[in-house]
Design a protein around this motif. Structure first.
Motif, PDB file in Angstrom:
ATOM      1  N   ARG A  86       1.010  -1.279   0.060  1.00  0.00           N
ATOM      2  CA  ARG A  86       0.139   0.010  -0.027  1.00  0.00           C
ATOM      3  C   ARG A  86       0.835   1.350  -0.072  1.00  0.00           C
ATOM      4  O   ARG A  86       0.603   2.219  -0.694  1.00  0.00           O
ATOM      5  CB  ARG A  86      -0.943   0.027   1.348  1.00  0.00           C
ATOM      6  N   ARG A  87       2.063   1.491   0.658  1.00  0.00           N
ATOM      7  CA  ARG A  87       3.118   2.268   0.829  1.00  0.00           C
ATOM      8  C   ARG A  87       3.511   2.554  -0.558  1.00  0.00           C
ATOM      9  O   ARG A  87       3.764   3.834  -1.136  1.00  0.00           O
ATOM     10  CB  ARG A  87       3.925   2.149   1.899  1.00  0.00           C
ATOM     11  N   LEU A  88       4.008   1.460  -1.132  1.00  0.00           N
ATOM     12  CA  LEU A  88       4.632   1.490  -2.468  1.00  0.00           C
ATOM     13  C   LEU A  88       3.837   2.138  -3.590  1.00  0.00           C
ATOM     14  O   LEU A  88       4.320   2.988  -4.219  1.00  0.00           O
ATOM     15  CB  LEU A  88       5.248   0.057  -2.788  1.00  0.00           C
ATOM     16  N   ALA A  89       2.496   1.551  -3.365  1.00  0.00           N
ATOM     17  CA  ALA A  89       1.371   2.039  -4.533  1.00  0.00           C
ATOM     18  C   ALA A  89       1.425   3.587  -4.224  1.00  0.00           C
ATOM     19  O   ALA A  89       1.184   4.175  -5.233  1.00  0.00           O
ATOM     20  CB  ALA A  89       0.195   1.217  -4.212  1.00  0.00           C
ATOM     21  N   ALA A  90       1.209   3.902  -3.102  1.00  0.00           N
ATOM     22  CA  ALA A  90       1.165   5.464  -2.781  1.00  0.00           C
ATOM     23  C   ALA A  90       2.113   6.181  -3.367  1.00  0.00           C
ATOM     24  O   ALA A  90       1.986   7.196  -3.971  1.00  0.00           O
ATOM     25  CB  ALA A  90       0.784   5.829  -1.336  1.00  0.00           C
ATOM     26  N   GLU A  91       3.408   5.479  -3.270  1.00  0.00           N
ATOM     27  CA  GLU A  91       4.824   6.598  -3.679  1.00  0.00           C
ATOM     28  C   GLU A  91       4.618   6.470  -5.211  1.00  0.00           C
ATOM     29  O   GLU A  91       5.203   7.280  -5.692  1.00  0.00           O
ATOM     30  CB  GLU A  91       5.742   5.907  -3.192  1.00  0.00           C
ATOM     31  N   ALA A  92       4.167   5.305  -5.646  1.00  0.00           N
ATOM     32  CA  ALA A  92       4.174   5.199  -7.135  1.00  0.00           C
ATOM     33  C   ALA A  92       2.814   5.657  -7.804  1.00  0.00           C
ATOM     34  O   ALA A  92       2.540   5.778  -8.925  1.00  0.00           O
ATOM     35  CB  ALA A  92       4.193   3.869  -7.587  1.00  0.00           C
ATOM     36  N   HIS A  93       2.066   6.470  -7.051  1.00  0.00           N
ATOM     37  CA  HIS A  93       0.730   7.085  -7.471  1.00  0.00           C
ATOM     38  C   HIS A  93      -0.360   6.186  -8.087  1.00  0.00           C
ATOM     39  O   HIS A  93      -0.872   6.382  -9.064  1.00  0.00           O
ATOM     40  CB  HIS A  93       1.243   8.125  -8.427  1.00  0.00           C
ATOM     41  N   LEU A  94      -0.152   4.886  -7.378  1.00  0.00           N
ATOM     42  CA  LEU A  94      -1.246   3.925  -7.796  1.00  0.00           C
ATOM     43  C   LEU A  94      -2.068   3.655  -6.501  1.00  0.00           C
ATOM     44  O   LEU A  94      -1.831   3.892  -5.636  1.00  0.00           O
ATOM     45  CB  LEU A  94      -0.302   2.442  -8.071  1.00  0.00           C
ATOM     46  N   ASP A  95      -3.340   3.490  -6.861  1.00  0.00           N
ATOM     47  CA  ASP A  95      -4.455   3.506  -6.031  1.00  0.00           C
ATOM     48  C   ASP A  95      -3.995   2.345  -4.908  1.00  0.00           C
ATOM     49  O   ASP A  95      -3.954   1.369  -5.305  1.00  0.00           O
ATOM     50  CB  ASP A  95      -5.633   3.118  -6.472  1.00  0.00           C
ATOM     51  N   PRO A  96      -3.708   2.676  -3.726  1.00  0.00           N
ATOM     52  CA  PRO A  96      -3.375   1.697  -2.451  1.00  0.00           C
ATOM     53  C   PRO A  96      -4.367   0.418  -2.369  1.00  0.00           C
ATOM     54  O   PRO A  96      -4.087  -0.831  -2.430  1.00  0.00           O
ATOM     55  CB  PRO A  96      -3.004   2.303  -1.350  1.00  0.00           C
ATOM     56  N   ALA A  97      -5.666   0.727  -2.506  1.00  0.00           N
ATOM     57  CA  ALA A  97      -6.703   0.062  -2.411  1.00  0.00           C
ATOM     58  C   ALA A  97      -6.628  -0.975  -3.515  1.00  0.00           C
ATOM     59  O   ALA A  97      -6.999  -2.382  -3.241  1.00  0.00           O
ATOM     60  CB  ALA A  97      -8.196   0.598  -2.235  1.00  0.00           C
ATOM     61  N   PHE A  98      -6.567  -0.657  -4.850  1.00  0.00           N
ATOM     62  CA  PHE A  98      -6.251  -1.498  -5.923  1.00  0.00           C
ATOM     63  C   PHE A  98      -5.011  -2.538  -5.667  1.00  0.00           C
ATOM     64  O   PHE A  98      -5.251  -3.806  -5.804  1.00  0.00           O
ATOM     65  CB  PHE A  98      -5.812  -0.807  -7.194  1.00  0.00           C
ATOM     66  N   ALA A  99      -4.034  -2.060  -5.116  1.00  0.00           N
ATOM     67  CA  ALA A  99      -2.666  -2.646  -4.891  1.00  0.00           C
ATOM     68  C   ALA A  99      -2.935  -3.718  -3.861  1.00  0.00           C
ATOM     69  O   ALA A  99      -2.779  -5.029  -3.945  1.00  0.00           O
ATOM     70  CB  ALA A  99      -1.657  -1.824  -4.496  1.00  0.00           C
ATOM     71  N   GLU A 100      -3.874  -3.501  -2.841  1.00  0.00           N
ATOM     72  CA  GLU A 100      -4.331  -4.473  -1.847  1.00  0.00           C
ATOM     73  C   GLU A 100      -5.182  -5.614  -2.477  1.00  0.00           C
ATOM     74  O   GLU A 100      -4.931  -6.530  -1.937  1.00  0.00           O
ATOM     75  CB  GLU A 100      -4.878  -3.631  -0.561  1.00  0.00           C
ATOM     76  N   LYS A 101      -5.878  -5.154  -3.145  1.00  0.00           N
ATOM     77  CA  LYS A 101      -7.039  -6.212  -3.812  1.00  0.00           C
ATOM     78  C   LYS A 101      -6.112  -7.032  -4.578  1.00  0.00           C
ATOM     79  O   LYS A 101      -6.320  -8.313  -4.744  1.00  0.00           O
ATOM     80  CB  LYS A 101      -8.044  -5.350  -4.526  1.00  0.00           C
ATOM     81  N   PHE A 102      -5.163  -6.378  -5.441  1.00  0.00           N
ATOM     82  CA  PHE A 102      -4.348  -7.483  -6.181  1.00  0.00           C
ATOM     83  C   PHE A 102      -3.694  -8.122  -5.417  1.00  0.00           C
ATOM     84  O   PHE A 102      -3.310  -9.464  -5.662  1.00  0.00           O
ATOM     85  CB  PHE A 102      -3.546  -6.391  -7.086  1.00  0.00           C
ATOM     86  N   LEU A 103      -2.722  -7.924  -4.397  1.00  0.00           N
ATOM     87  CA  LEU A 103      -1.982  -8.647  -3.440  1.00  0.00           C
ATOM     88  C   LEU A 103      -2.873  -9.620  -2.750  1.00  0.00           C
ATOM     89  O   LEU A 103      -2.432 -10.800  -2.782  1.00  0.00           O
ATOM     90  CB  LEU A 103      -1.358  -7.792  -2.483  1.00  0.00           C
ATOM     91  N   ASN A 104      -4.042  -9.279  -2.266  1.00  0.00           N
ATOM     92  CA  ASN A 104      -4.788 -10.309  -1.794  1.00  0.00           C
ATOM     93  C   ASN A 104      -5.330 -11.487  -2.684  1.00  0.00           C
ATOM     94  O   ASN A 104      -5.481 -12.621  -2.152  1.00  0.00           O
ATOM     95  CB  ASN A 104      -6.212  -9.608  -1.120  1.00  0.00           C
ATOM     96  N   PHE A 105      -5.805 -11.198  -3.923  1.00  0.00           N
ATOM     97  CA  PHE A 105      -5.955 -12.052  -4.909  1.00  0.00           C
ATOM     98  C   PHE A 105      -4.679 -13.005  -4.921  1.00  0.00           C
ATOM     99  O   PHE A 105      -4.660 -14.137  -4.969  1.00  0.00           O
ATOM    100  CB  PHE A 105      -6.255 -11.497  -6.139  1.00  0.00           C
ATOM    101  N   ILE A 106      -3.400 -12.475  -5.096  1.00  0.00           N
ATOM    102  CA  ILE A 106      -2.073 -13.421  -5.108  1.00  0.00           C
ATOM    103  C   ILE A 106      -1.965 -14.289  -3.812  1.00  0.00           C
ATOM    104  O   ILE A 106      -1.815 -15.337  -4.173  1.00  0.00           O
ATOM    105  CB  ILE A 106      -0.949 -12.390  -5.303  1.00  0.00           C
ATOM    106  N   ILE A 107      -2.050 -13.509  -2.808  1.00  0.00           N
ATOM    107  CA  ILE A 107      -2.220 -14.228  -1.490  1.00  0.00           C
ATOM    108  C   ILE A 107      -3.050 -15.532  -1.515  1.00  0.00           C
ATOM    109  O   ILE A 107      -2.570 -16.540  -0.991  1.00  0.00           O
ATOM    110  CB  ILE A 107      -2.166 -13.372  -0.187  1.00  0.00           C
ATOM    111  N   GLY A 108      -4.204 -15.172  -1.877  1.00  0.00           N
ATOM    112  CA  GLY A 108      -5.248 -16.345  -1.884  1.00  0.00           C
ATOM    113  C   GLY A 108      -4.712 -17.404  -2.706  1.00  0.00           C
ATOM    114  O   GLY A 108      -5.009 -18.705  -2.383  1.00  0.00           O
ATOM    115  N   GLU A 109      -4.349 -17.175  -3.852  1.00  0.00           N
ATOM    116  CA  GLU A 109      -3.641 -17.991  -4.933  1.00  0.00           C
ATOM    117  C   GLU A 109      -2.622 -18.773  -4.102  1.00  0.00           C
ATOM    118  O   GLU A 109      -2.569 -20.098  -4.304  1.00  0.00           O
ATOM    119  CB  GLU A 109      -3.471 -17.676  -6.051  1.00  0.00           C
ATOM    120  N   VAL A 110      -1.709 -18.244  -3.613  1.00  0.00           N
ATOM    121  CA  VAL A 110      -0.629 -18.864  -2.832  1.00  0.00           C
ATOM    122  C   VAL A 110      -0.747 -19.832  -1.983  1.00  0.00           C
ATOM    123  O   VAL A 110      -0.320 -20.888  -1.696  1.00  0.00           O
ATOM    124  CB  VAL A 110       0.540 -17.728  -2.388  1.00  0.00           C
TER     125      VAL A 110
END
Length: 140
Positions: A86-110
């Protein structure tokens, strides 16, 4: 995914100029659009290969966890990773909520993969054989 994309052609027949806009917009606008889309296509390909590398690494984690009877998920790690991304996303001007959703999807698959590896490992142990870890030989 839209309904029209459910039956994708194979990679050999991919047409980077395919568009339902062709013939309906100014040719100069279409050329610029196709140029930008070419960059997007390159980024998408990079993402696919990066995800493949990530899953190769998490598969190794899954085999290690299975061998030592560790749980598939690690909530402390997951929480830390989400906060970090979320912090990296904010620094990159990417929506942190989107980054979290994406990571949660990946974590679920892992976790799903780790559970499957653990089940395979347990089944192999019951049969008296080594788990099918492609990175570890039977002699190891």
């Amino acid at each position: 995914m839209t309904e029209q994309n459910q039956h994708l052609p194979d990679a050999d027949s991919y047409d980077p100029t395919a568009s339902s806009l062709a013939g309906h917009v100014d040719p100069a606008v279409m050329a610029e659009l196709l140029s930008i889309r070419s960059s997007i296509d390159n980024i998408d390909a990079t993402l696919v290969f990066l995800l493949a590398e990530r899953f190769k690494a998490t598969q190794k984690v899954g085999f290690l966890k299975a061998a030592h009877k560790l749980p598939a998920g690690d909530p402390g790690r997951e929480t830390a990773q989400i906060a970090r991304l979320r912090r990296l996303a904010a620094e990159a001007h990417l929506d942190p909520a989107f980054a979290e959703k994406f990571l949660n999807f990946i974590i679920g698959e892992v976790i799903r993969h780790h559970e499957a590896i653990a089940e395979d490992h347990e089944a192999a142990a019951h049969r008296g054989t080594a788990a099918a870890d492609p990175g570890v030989s039977a002699e190891a």
